[in-house]
Design an enzyme around this catalytic site. Structure first.
Site, mmCIF file in Angstrom:
data_model
loop_
_atom_site.group_PDB
_atom_site.id
_atom_site.type_symbol
_atom_site.label_atom_id
_atom_site.label_comp_id
_atom_site.label_asym_id
_atom_site.label_seq_id
_atom_site.Cartn_x
_atom_site.Cartn_y
_atom_site.Cartn_z
ATOM 1 N N ARG A 193 0.819 -1.217 0.000
ATOM 2 C CA ARG A 193 0.000 0.000 0.000
ATOM 3 C C ARG A 193 0.852 1.265 0.000
ATOM 4 O O ARG A 193 0.460 2.275 -0.578
ATOM 5 C CB ARG A 193 -0.940 0.003 1.203
ATOM 6 C CG ARG A 193 -2.056 -1.000 1.007
ATOM 7 C CD ARG A 193 -2.974 -1.042 2.180
ATOM 8 N NE ARG A 193 -4.130 -1.852 1.866
ATOM 9 C CZ ARG A 193 -4.913 -2.410 2.777
ATOM 10 N NH1 ARG A 193 -4.670 -2.248 4.048
ATOM 11 N NH2 ARG A 193 -5.943 -3.125 2.403
ATOM 12 N N LYS B 96 -20.512 -16.909 0.092
ATOM 13 C CA LYS B 96 -21.948 -16.751 0.378
ATOM 14 C C LYS B 96 -22.684 -15.889 -0.635
ATOM 15 O O LYS B 96 -22.177 -14.841 -1.045
ATOM 16 C CB LYS B 96 -22.115 -16.097 1.746
ATOM 17 C CG LYS B 96 -21.709 -17.001 2.872
ATOM 18 C CD LYS B 96 -21.914 -16.298 4.181
ATOM 19 C CE LYS B 96 -21.686 -17.224 5.355
ATOM 20 N NZ LYS B 96 -21.758 -16.496 6.609
ATOM 21 N N GLY C 213 -12.667 -8.906 -2.710
ATOM 22 C CA GLY C 213 -12.684 -10.255 -2.134
ATOM 23 C C GLY C 213 -11.394 -11.025 -2.331
ATOM 24 O O GLY C 213 -10.355 -10.462 -2.686
ATOM 25 N N GLY D 146 -13.394 -3.807 -0.135
ATOM 26 C CA GLY D 146 -14.750 -3.307 0.104
ATOM 27 C C GLY D 146 -15.141 -2.218 -0.881
ATOM 28 O O GLY D 146 -16.282 -2.173 -1.360
HETATM 29 P P1 AMP Z 1 -15.547 -14.186 -0.291
HETATM 30 O O1 AMP Z 1 -14.846 -13.504 0.832
HETATM 31 O O2 AMP Z 1 -17.039 -14.142 -0.202
HETATM 32 O O3 AMP Z 1 -15.016 -13.776 -1.643
HETATM 33 O O4 AMP Z 1 -15.261 -15.727 -0.100
HETATM 34 C C1 AMP Z 1 -13.988 -16.259 -0.161
HETATM 35 C C2 AMP Z 1 -13.968 -17.563 0.537
HETATM 36 O O5 AMP Z 1 -14.883 -18.450 -0.075
HETATM 37 C C3 AMP Z 1 -12.630 -18.242 0.495
HETATM 38 O O6 AMP Z 1 -12.111 -18.267 1.797
HETATM 39 C C4 AMP Z 1 -12.946 -19.625 -0.011
HETATM 40 O O7 AMP Z 1 -12.272 -20.648 0.694
HETATM 41 C C5 AMP Z 1 -14.431 -19.736 0.213
HETATM 42 N N1 AMP Z 1 -15.041 -20.747 -0.662
HETATM 43 C C6 AMP Z 1 -14.983 -20.842 -1.993
HETATM 44 N N2 AMP Z 1 -15.614 -21.962 -2.412
HETATM 45 C C7 AMP Z 1 -16.087 -22.584 -1.322
HETATM 46 C C8 AMP Z 1 -16.813 -23.792 -1.103
HETATM 47 N N3 AMP Z 1 -17.166 -24.578 -2.107
HETATM 48 N N4 AMP Z 1 -17.130 -24.128 0.163
HETATM 49 C C9 AMP Z 1 -16.766 -23.335 1.193
HETATM 50 N N5 AMP Z 1 -16.074 -22.184 1.054
HETATM 51 C C10 AMP Z 1 -15.743 -21.815 -0.189
#
Ligand code: AMP
Length: 417
Positions: A36, A219, A375, A398
């Protein structure tokens, strides 16, 4: 009126620059990743090279008041080293009037952590747990009132304002947004901000079609607004990662023990319906790498995503899905990637995410515009060594997510207004 950093005359002027120096420090207060700080250097060096003086301001961490651990004094050495001048330090961002006035062209001063003051965020601190709504309201009004003086003091130090802190552009804080009004004809974006804004515009405003978004991550609930925003813009929407199983279950599939959100199933069905109405092609995985545990030692098998046995959970995209997605990506002229398509932190489950990174690199080499933003996908491409092989990797998690949701970011709006 917004100015341009390229044409602004900095000679003899003092520029107050909001940067994002929120770097990780270890227990000895040593910087463990200076990305950064390095990211702000082109902007800071430009001001000095043009004969201006710098007043640099940032936050560090989430202090609730003056906290040694979150002092920006820990990073002066590294900032000086990278900038090539001995950076001075003001240990209170609100009493730096004299130090700023004494700055000569080519000199730089770093202000102490802005968040040592509640006024930076404009949120009251230290409220008693049992305080009433009335008391909360009064405390909020009081800090908003004193925020005006806080911002005015900062603005009084300088002749012009540069915002180069994309990581906090989604916050309407004192130094990221409110200060801009004191510089109606002397406000501008730094180079990092300009790069991020151009990247956002390349996908949200000027996308070449076919435009494909790969949205992964854990999610649906955290990506719902991004999915909805993408439906308005893309030709193809690839839904990967943990969130894909909510879509499969909503359509009656058996997903075993895979991650899912029952309460988001109606939203998933609504997205599928809207996509059909709009002619957007949705690609949810057809096959899945399933595991019987969340570890490197797990047993694995490939299953159709809608027929995952009980006791098994989907942890990565399967080979058929990856082949279909590759074809879609290689036929795209614009690609946005947000969120990993599997549990990439575990090497055994990282193949899908690695292949998407490779597909984006190949599509970029073939002339597509590719943006990795928001993300964990940013961490994934960086870790996997693909950061230089795509068109742009965003620095703001974010902030990028909110921009992709189609929201106007306060830090950007304040300079443009
Ligand atoms: P996000 O912060 O919403 O972009 O989510 C990222 C996280 O999603 C990472 O830590 C991944 O390990 C998790 N992830 C991706 N695919 C899966 C899955 N099939 N089951 C559980 N976690 C997952």
């Amino acid at each position: 009126m917004q100015c341009s950093i390229d044409t602004y005359d900095f000679a003899g002027k003092k520029a107050i620059v909001r940067v994002d120096f929120n770097v990780p420090l270890n227990e000895k207060f040593e910087i463990t990743d200076d990305t950064r700080i390095r990211a702000a250097m082109p902007t800071l060096k430009k001001v000095l090279a043009e004969g201006g003086a710098l007043i640099i301001m940032s936050h560090l961490g989430r202090p609730k008041g003056v906290t040694e651990k979150f002092s920006l004094k820990h990073i002066i050495g590294r900032v000086s080293e990278l900038l090539g001048v001995e950076v001075k330090f003001a240990d209170d961002c609100q009493t730096a009037q004299e130090a700023c006035a004494a700055l000569k062209p080519g000199e730089a001063l770093l202000l102490e952590n802005l968040r040592f003051y509640a006024e930076e965020e404009g949120k009251p601190r230290g409220l008693a747990e049992d305080c009433t709504d009335e008391e909360k309201k009064a405390a909020k009004a009081a800090v908003k009132e004193s925020q005006k003086g806080f911002v005015k003091t900062l603005a009084g130090y300088a002749d012009c304002y540069i915002n180069d802190a994309f990581g906090t552009a989604h916050r309407a804080h004192g130094s990221t947004a409110l200060i801009a009004k004191y510089f109606p004809n002397d406000k501008m974006f730094g180079y990092l901000m300009e790069g991020e804004i151009k990247a956002i515009d390349n996908v949200l405003k000027n996308a070449q079609h076919p435009f494909t978004a790969v949205i992964g991550g854990s999610k649906v609930s955290s990506k719902l607004a991004v999915l909805e925003s993408m439906l308005e813009r893309v030709d193809n929407l690839i839904i990967g990662g943990g969130m894909g199983y909510t879509f499969v279950k909503a359509q009656g599939g058996q997903i075993g023990n895979s991650l899912h959100e029952d309460d988001l199933m109606p939203n998933a069905l609504e997205i599928l319906k809207k996509a059909q109405e709009k002619g957007v092609n949705i690609y949810v995985s057809q096959d899945t790498l399933c595991a019987d545990a969340f570890s490197e030692e797990a047993n694995t098998q490939i299953c159709p995503t809608d027929a995952i046995p009980e006791g098994w959970e989907g942890v990565d995209a399967g080979p058929q899905s990856l082949a279909t997605w590759k074809e879609v990506l290689m036929n795209s002229k614009t690609i946005l990637w947000n969120g990993p398509v599997g549990v990439f932190e575990i090497a055994k489950f990282a193949k899908g995410t690695l292949e998407i990174a490779q597909d984006l690199a190949d599509a970029t080499a073939a002339g597509a515009y590719t943006l990795v933003g928001g993300g964990d996908s940013v961490a994934a491409v960086t870790q996997m060594g693909y950061a230089k092989k795509v068109s742009y990797v965003s620095t703001g998690g974010g902030a990028m997510l909110e921009a992709l949701e189609g929201k106007e970011l306060p830090g950007i709006a304040a300079v443009r207004e």
